[in-house]
Motif scaffolding. Structure first.
Motif, mmCIF file in Angstrom:
data_model
loop_
_atom_site.group_PDB
_atom_site.id
_atom_site.type_symbol
_atom_site.label_atom_id
_atom_site.label_comp_id
_atom_site.label_asym_id
_atom_site.label_seq_id
_atom_site.Cartn_x
_atom_site.Cartn_y
_atom_site.Cartn_z
ATOM 1 N N TRP A 103 3.341 44.508 48.847
ATOM 2 C CA TRP A 103 2.813 44.446 50.166
ATOM 3 C C TRP A 103 1.266 44.690 50.145
ATOM 4 C CZ3 TRP A 103 7.074 48.259 51.918
ATOM 5 C CH2 TRP A 103 8.397 47.640 51.921
ATOM 6 N N THR A 104 0.780 45.752 49.330
ATOM 7 C CA THR A 104 -0.862 45.871 49.451
ATOM 8 C C THR A 104 -1.416 44.895 48.828
ATOM 9 O OG1 THR A 104 -0.623 46.936 47.269
ATOM 10 C CG2 THR A 104 -0.369 48.426 49.006
ATOM 11 N N TRP A 105 -0.919 44.078 47.853
ATOM 12 C CA TRP A 105 -1.467 43.057 47.364
ATOM 13 C C TRP A 105 -1.623 41.745 48.071
ATOM 14 C CZ3 TRP A 105 -3.791 42.081 42.333
ATOM 15 C CH2 TRP A 105 -4.061 40.818 42.106
ATOM 16 N N PHE A 106 -0.527 41.793 48.917
ATOM 17 C CA PHE A 106 -0.355 40.450 49.865
ATOM 18 C C PHE A 106 -1.433 40.680 50.778
ATOM 19 C CE2 PHE A 106 1.477 39.202 53.921
ATOM 20 C CZ PHE A 106 1.335 37.611 53.651
ATOM 21 N N ALA A 107 -1.514 42.002 51.450
ATOM 22 C CA ALA A 107 -2.563 42.049 52.737
ATOM 23 C C ALA A 107 -3.803 41.946 52.156
ATOM 24 C CB ALA A 107 -2.474 43.703 53.098
ATOM 25 N N GLY A 108 -4.281 42.674 51.012
ATOM 26 C CA GLY A 108 -5.513 42.612 50.303
ATOM 27 C C GLY A 108 -5.938 41.047 49.970
ATOM 28 N N SER A 109 -4.984 40.314 49.631
ATOM 29 C CA SER A 109 -5.428 38.904 49.394
ATOM 30 C C SER A 109 -5.674 38.113 50.597
ATOM 31 C CB SER A 109 -4.088 38.035 48.782
ATOM 32 O OG SER A 109 -3.927 38.741 47.420
ATOM 33 N N LEU A 123 -8.133 46.912 58.946
ATOM 34 C CA LEU A 123 -6.970 47.919 59.103
ATOM 35 C C LEU A 123 -5.839 47.183 59.428
ATOM 36 C CD1 LEU A 123 -8.285 51.479 60.514
ATOM 37 C CD2 LEU A 123 -7.289 50.609 58.132
ATOM 38 N N PRO A 124 -5.853 46.196 60.652
ATOM 39 C CA PRO A 124 -4.804 45.402 61.201
ATOM 40 C C PRO A 124 -4.251 44.452 59.878
ATOM 41 C CG PRO A 124 -6.490 45.371 62.711
ATOM 42 C CD PRO A 124 -7.155 45.863 61.570
ATOM 43 N N GLY A 155 -4.826 56.181 53.044
ATOM 44 C CA GLY A 155 -6.142 56.431 52.179
ATOM 45 C C GLY A 155 -7.417 55.135 52.718
ATOM 46 N N THR A 156 -6.794 54.054 53.162
ATOM 47 C CA THR A 156 -7.642 52.977 53.867
ATOM 48 C C THR A 156 -8.222 53.439 54.974
ATOM 49 O OG1 THR A 156 -6.360 51.303 52.500
ATOM 50 C CG2 THR A 156 -7.587 50.660 54.446
ATOM 51 N N VAL A 157 -7.063 53.862 55.821
ATOM 52 C CA VAL A 157 -7.760 54.368 57.428
ATOM 53 C C VAL A 157 -8.511 55.453 57.255
ATOM 54 C CG1 VAL A 157 -6.593 55.654 59.301
ATOM 55 C CG2 VAL A 157 -5.168 53.768 58.366
ATOM 56 N N VAL A 158 -8.470 56.591 56.240
ATOM 57 C CA VAL A 158 -9.501 57.626 56.229
ATOM 58 C C VAL A 158 -10.675 56.966 55.700
ATOM 59 C CG1 VAL A 158 -9.818 59.545 54.877
ATOM 60 C CG2 VAL A 158 -7.701 59.433 55.559
#
Length: 249
Positions: A103-109, A123-124, A155-158
């Motif tokens: 999921w993190t890889w998908f969003a980052g891509s 963030l969205p 961690g990304t939010v912070v």
């Protein structure tokens, strides 16, 4: 209290079956304390979470700039590997963790491949799998991966909150469109903003929050709490690496 609220141990049944089918390949949490889910030390999962947050981002950061389509396509490969691992008793914890990483890889891509010029979308896009993680937690499926994803997202939010409060978002936009020769003055300007008393105090406060939120779950000897803690604490490592890179630029 923490074990009963933040990390629930009882299944929920009020989720639409079609969203996450009961026969899904994603592993269910074993209800017995004697089950294999609770047997081994959580340290490997903790270290795996730290690795998956800190190391692949360095590879993906380069890949999405030149081959964003390939980075996005690799999501399917990661998911396939995760589900394959989930089918085997001895590797299902690693498959579970890899589901959250997918999921993190998908969003980052998506973000770093096509939308990195606009910080407001960060963030969205990073939270794109949040509904799926919540559904999985309610169904008690992919619990390790879901908490890993939530820890990474926290961690990304912070980190983004720090950027906004220190007013370095303009530098973010400039870096995304600048040539390598133009990066030095941009980084120096951003460092000047975070080197103020306000920037230092805010940084220490947010570091304290990350340490507290990441450390507290480690008191619970559960793989999913350590996956969450590892993902949160590794934010400090990733942010530290990028800070060093900015100073050295």
């Amino acid at each position: 209290m923490l074990n009963k609220t933040l990390f629930p141990t009882e299944p929920y049944t009020n989720v639409i079956e079609a969203v996450v089918p009961a026969d899904s390949a994603l592993p269910l949490v074993a209800p017995s304390p004697k089950a294999s889910w609770h047997l081994s030390s959580p340290w490997p999962i903790f270290l795996g979470a730290v690795f998956l947050v800190s190391v692949p981002v360095l590879f993906q950061a380069s890949l999405v700039r030149w081959q964003p389509e390939l980075s996005l396509a690799l999501t399917a490969a990661w998911l396939g590997l995760a589900l394959w691992l989930c089918q085997r008793e001895h590797t299902r914890l690693w498959g579970d963790l890899l589901v959250g990483f997918t999921w993190t890889w998908f969003a980052g891509s998506i973000y770093w491949g096509w939308m990195r010029w606009e910080p407001l979308w960060h963030l969205p896009i990073e939270a794109i799998a949040l509904p799926l993680a919540v559904i999985c937690l309610m169904r008690r499926q992919a619990v390790v991966g879901s908490w890993f994803y939530l820890g990474s997202l926290f961690g990304t939010v912070v980190t983004d909150l720090y950027f906004y409060l220190c007013d370095v978002i303009p530098a973010w936009r400039q870096v995304m469109s600048a040539s390598p020769d133009e990066l030095h003055p941009i980084f120096q300007g951003a460092l000047a903003r975070v080197s103020t008393p306000w920037g230092f105090a805010l940084g220490m406060a947010l570091v304290g929050i990350l340490i507290f939120v990441g450390y507290m779950p480690l008191h619970l000897q559960r793989h999913y709490t350590w996956a969450f803690g590892g993902a949160v604490l590794s934010t400090l490592l990733v942010d530290g690496l990028f800070l060093i890179a900015a100073i050295a630029a």
